[in-house]
Write a protein that holds these residues in place. Structure first.
Motif: not given
Length: 102
Positions: A63-89
């Protein structure tokens, strides 16, 4: 003594596999990505918006490596994070238009 045909075939396939891996990694790197980043993008391309922990399981990273990967991709504008519609966690990750996905 000659090498058994099965061993010869296995060695040939192994060499080809290594060459394909080397070429693929060089191409991925030419786009400023690492293999993990590519794996995350590939999951999102085929599955659409996906939970962060589900991507980590598919790509087989912590999960730590996943967070880092998503951070990298988000910084490049390739992905975005959103809250789940049914569960904000729960955080969902999706491709952006910049990733070639509309």
């Amino acid at each position: 003594m000659s090498t058994p045909k099965g061993v010869t075939l296995w060695l040939a396939l192994w060499r080809v596999s290594r060459d394909i891996d080397r070429i693929a990694q060089a191409d991925i790197a030419s786009h400023g990505l690492c293999l993990t980043d590519f794996g995350v993008l590939e999951v999102l391309l085929h599955r659409g918006p996906t939970r962060v922990n589900a991507i980590a399981e598919i790509v087989m990273i912590t999960s730590g490596s996943m967070t880092t990967a998503v951070d990298r991709l988000e910084a490049k504008g390739l992905v975005r994070r959103n809250a789940h519609e049914g569960d904000a966690r729960v955080r969902m990750v999706e491709l952006t238009d910049a990733a070639g996905h509309s």
